[in-house]
Design a protein around this motif. Sequence first.
Motif, PDB file in Angstrom:
ATOM      1  N   VAL A 110       0.852  -1.197   0.000  1.00 28.87           N
ATOM      2  CA  VAL A 110       0.000   0.000   0.000  1.00 28.87           C
ATOM      3  C   VAL A 110       0.881   1.238   0.000  1.00 28.87           C
ATOM      4  N   ILE A 111       0.494   2.237  -0.774  1.00 30.17           N
ATOM      5  CA  ILE A 111       1.097   3.567  -0.661  1.00 30.17           C
ATOM      6  C   ILE A 111      -0.032   4.555  -0.435  1.00 30.17           C
ATOM      7  N   VAL A 112       0.148   5.432   0.529  1.00 32.38           N
ATOM      8  CA  VAL A 112      -0.875   6.420   0.876  1.00 32.38           C
ATOM      9  C   VAL A 112      -0.265   7.815   0.760  1.00 32.38           C
ATOM     10  N   ASP A 113      -0.813   8.625  -0.115  1.00 34.75           N
ATOM     11  CA  ASP A 113      -0.353  10.005  -0.238  1.00 34.75           C
ATOM     12  C   ASP A 113      -1.174  10.864   0.712  1.00 34.75           C
ATOM     13  N   ALA A 114      -0.564  11.196   1.859  1.00 37.73           N
ATOM     14  CA  ALA A 114      -1.233  12.004   2.882  1.00 37.73           C
ATOM     15  C   ALA A 114      -0.530  13.337   3.066  1.00 37.73           C
ATOM     16  N   ARG A 115       0.133  13.803   2.031  1.00 38.26           N
ATOM     17  CA  ARG A 115       0.896  15.052   2.150  1.00 38.26           C
ATOM     18  C   ARG A 115       0.014  16.288   2.182  1.00 38.26           C
ATOM     19  N   MET A 116      -1.217  16.159   1.745  1.00 40.46           N
ATOM     20  CA  MET A 116      -2.162  17.278   1.735  1.00 40.46           C
ATOM     21  C   MET A 116      -1.631  18.454   0.912  1.00 40.46           C
ATOM     22  N   GLN A 117      -1.107  18.133  -0.262  1.00 41.34           N
ATOM     23  CA  GLN A 117      -0.611  19.163  -1.166  1.00 41.34           C
ATOM     24  C   GLN A 117      -1.768  19.621  -2.048  1.00 41.34           C
ATOM     25  N   LYS A 118      -2.602  20.463  -1.467  1.00 47.00           N
ATOM     26  CA  LYS A 118      -3.916  20.779  -2.018  1.00 47.00           C
ATOM     27  C   LYS A 118      -3.900  21.440  -3.391  1.00 47.00           C
ATOM     28  N   HIS A 119      -2.826  22.167  -3.709  1.00 51.03           N
ATOM     29  CA  HIS A 119      -2.844  22.950  -4.940  1.00 51.03           C
ATOM     30  C   HIS A 119      -1.745  22.542  -5.920  1.00 51.03           C
ATOM     31  N   LEU A 120      -1.084  21.411  -5.663  1.00 53.65           N
ATOM     32  CA  LEU A 120      -0.036  20.943  -6.565  1.00 53.65           C
ATOM     33  C   LEU A 120      -0.572  19.850  -7.484  1.00 53.65           C
ATOM     34  N   VAL A 121       0.136  19.618  -8.575  1.00 55.73           N
ATOM     35  CA  VAL A 121      -0.216  18.524  -9.469  1.00 55.73           C
ATOM     36  C   VAL A 121       0.026  17.217  -8.727  1.00 55.73           C
ATOM     37  N   THR A 122      -0.966  16.348  -8.710  1.00 54.37           N
ATOM     38  CA  THR A 122      -0.888  15.097  -7.963  1.00 54.37           C
ATOM     39  C   THR A 122      -0.359  13.985  -8.850  1.00 54.37           C
ATOM     40  N   PRO A 123       0.737  13.329  -8.467  1.00 51.83           N
ATOM     41  CA  PRO A 123       1.314  12.281  -9.310  1.00 51.83           C
ATOM     42  C   PRO A 123       0.448  11.026  -9.328  1.00 51.83           C
ATOM     43  N   ASP A 124       0.607  10.240 -10.381  1.00 48.76           N
ATOM     44  CA  ASP A 124      -0.091   8.967 -10.488  1.00 48.76           C
ATOM     45  C   ASP A 124       0.666   7.938  -9.659  1.00 48.76           C
ATOM     46  N   LEU A 125       0.047   7.467  -8.585  1.00 40.06           N
ATOM     47  CA  LEU A 125       0.705   6.540  -7.671  1.00 40.06           C
ATOM     48  C   LEU A 125       0.460   5.086  -8.035  1.00 40.06           C
ATOM     49  N   ARG A 126      -0.429   4.828  -8.979  1.00 41.45           N
ATOM     50  CA  ARG A 126      -0.739   3.454  -9.346  1.00 41.45           C
ATOM     51  C   ARG A 126       0.490   2.781  -9.953  1.00 41.45           C
ATOM     52  N   GLY A 127       0.757   1.593  -9.530  1.00 39.19           N
ATOM     53  CA  GLY A 127       1.932   0.879 -10.006  1.00 39.19           C
ATOM     54  C   GLY A 127       3.111   1.016  -9.074  1.00 39.19           C
ATOM     55  N   GLY A 134      -5.204   7.930  -2.169  1.00 38.89           N
ATOM     56  CA  GLY A 134      -5.009   9.376  -2.124  1.00 38.89           C
ATOM     57  C   GLY A 134      -5.892   9.995  -1.057  1.00 38.89           C
ATOM     58  N   ILE A 135      -5.343  10.919  -0.285  1.00 35.37           N
ATOM     59  CA  ILE A 135      -6.105  11.588   0.765  1.00 35.37           C
ATOM     60  C   ILE A 135      -6.174  13.077   0.468  1.00 35.37           C
ATOM     61  N   GLY A 136      -7.391  13.605   0.404  1.00 31.78           N
ATOM     62  CA  GLY A 136      -7.578  15.038   0.210  1.00 31.78           C
ATOM     63  C   GLY A 136      -7.842  15.419  -1.237  1.00 31.78           C
ATOM     64  N   PRO A 137      -7.744  16.720  -1.556  1.00 32.35           N
ATOM     65  CA  PRO A 137      -8.081  17.229  -2.882  1.00 32.35           C
ATOM     66  C   PRO A 137      -7.169  16.707  -3.991  1.00 32.35           C
ATOM     67  N   ARG A 138      -7.714  16.764  -5.213  1.00 32.87           N
ATOM     68  CA  ARG A 138      -6.980  16.523  -6.452  1.00 32.87           C
ATOM     69  C   ARG A 138      -6.678  15.049  -6.730  1.00 32.87           C
ATOM     70  N   PHE A 139      -7.438  14.169  -6.126  1.00 31.04           N
ATOM     71  CA  PHE A 139      -7.282  12.755  -6.440  1.00 31.04           C
ATOM     72  C   PHE A 139      -8.457  12.277  -7.287  1.00 31.04           C
ATOM     73  N   ALA A 140      -8.135  11.488  -8.318  1.00 33.45           N
ATOM     74  CA  ALA A 140      -9.138  10.944  -9.225  1.00 33.45           C
ATOM     75  C   ALA A 140      -8.941   9.436  -9.299  1.00 33.45           C
ATOM     76  N   VAL A 141      -9.934   8.701  -8.849  1.00 35.46           N
ATOM     77  CA  VAL A 141      -9.852   7.243  -8.820  1.00 35.46           C
ATOM     78  C   VAL A 141      -9.750   6.705 -10.247  1.00 35.46           C
ATOM     79  N   GLY A 142      -8.776   5.820 -10.458  1.00 31.55           N
ATOM     80  CA  GLY A 142      -8.557   5.266 -11.780  1.00 31.55           C
ATOM     81  C   GLY A 142      -7.630   6.097 -12.636  1.00 31.55           C
ATOM     82  N   HIS A 143      -7.200   7.253 -12.126  1.00 34.80           N
ATOM     83  CA  HIS A 143      -6.280   8.123 -12.866  1.00 34.80           C
ATOM     84  C   HIS A 143      -4.968   8.346 -12.107  1.00 34.80           C
ATOM     85  N   ASN A 144      -5.051   8.659 -10.818  1.00 32.28           N
ATOM     86  CA  ASN A 144      -3.816   8.805 -10.043  1.00 32.28           C
ATOM     87  C   ASN A 144      -3.858   8.045  -8.714  1.00 32.28           C
ATOM     88  N   CYS A 145      -4.897   7.243  -8.498  1.00 32.10           N
ATOM     89  CA  CYS A 145      -4.999   6.415  -7.302  1.00 32.10           C
ATOM     90  C   CYS A 145      -6.032   5.320  -7.547  1.00 32.10           C
TER      91      CYS A 145
END
Length: 287
Positions: A110-127, A134-145
């Motif tokens: 498991v990897i959990v992005d809990a940095r709460m970087q609300k206004h930055l581009v969110t990297p794709d963590l899948r793989g 993904g925790i918080g804003p800017r996460f899209a299921v199936g795209h970056n988490c």
Amino acid sequence: MKAAAVTWHPNAPEPLALLLGTNEIASAVAARLNHARFAVVLCHDAFPPVIRRGMAFHDVLFGEARDLGGVIGCRAESIADVVRIHRAPSQVAVTAMHLTDIIAFRYPAVIVDARMQKHLVTPDLRGVAGIAVGIGPRFAVGHNCDVAIETHPCETGAIVAQGTTRNADGKARDLGGAGSERFVYSDQEAVWHTPLDIGTRVYKGLQLGSLGGAPVLAPLDGALRGIARDGVRVPANVKLLEIDPRGRHAAWTGMDERGQAIAASVVSAVHQIMQTGRKAGRVSAIV
């Protein structure tokens, strides 16, 4: 909610959970995953600065002790340290090593992005891991988490199994009748200096520190619920400190209800995916 425990062969090693961030949300999730029998590593990220340090494992990086919910944070400077720390059942590793160093050692379940970087581009963590949360804003299921957890005040802890999490709207949740006015933000990129620590009683107009030589004053009376560490270089437009105005009911240590709700949802979502093998769009919202 009782933490779920993932079932695996008794002789198998505990699955590795990699947390991005050392703030209070990442720390609550780390403690909950530890209780659920994961081997946990928290990786520090300098942005944004951690202010609620009494509720987080962050200060372990600076030699301070921290126990959250019976889980002890231990500083790891090498992979050998991580292995040693994980031998104890109630310890999590806190490190400044890059996440690639951890992944090279062992592939995370498991990897959990809990940095709460609300206004930055969110990297794709899948793989990067078996399950990406993904925790918080800017996460899209199936795209970056694979699954996301809401942090917005009206849906805190909701599991997002499809679609996206809510964007940050700049509205702070109420705490003792105070909203965004209980925070002080940086107005420039500069080095922050303060002689004060978490829990200090302060009064409106009191100088709490200086940013690039400019004084920073308390916006209201209360106790310091959060404050960035002395000597840290901060970017512009991030939280420097937070004041809890609730008098004798003020709290600045341990895990708060928000952190616990988010952490419980992370473990529930991860548990279900590990048990069923289902990912994007097919996780039940267990809150």
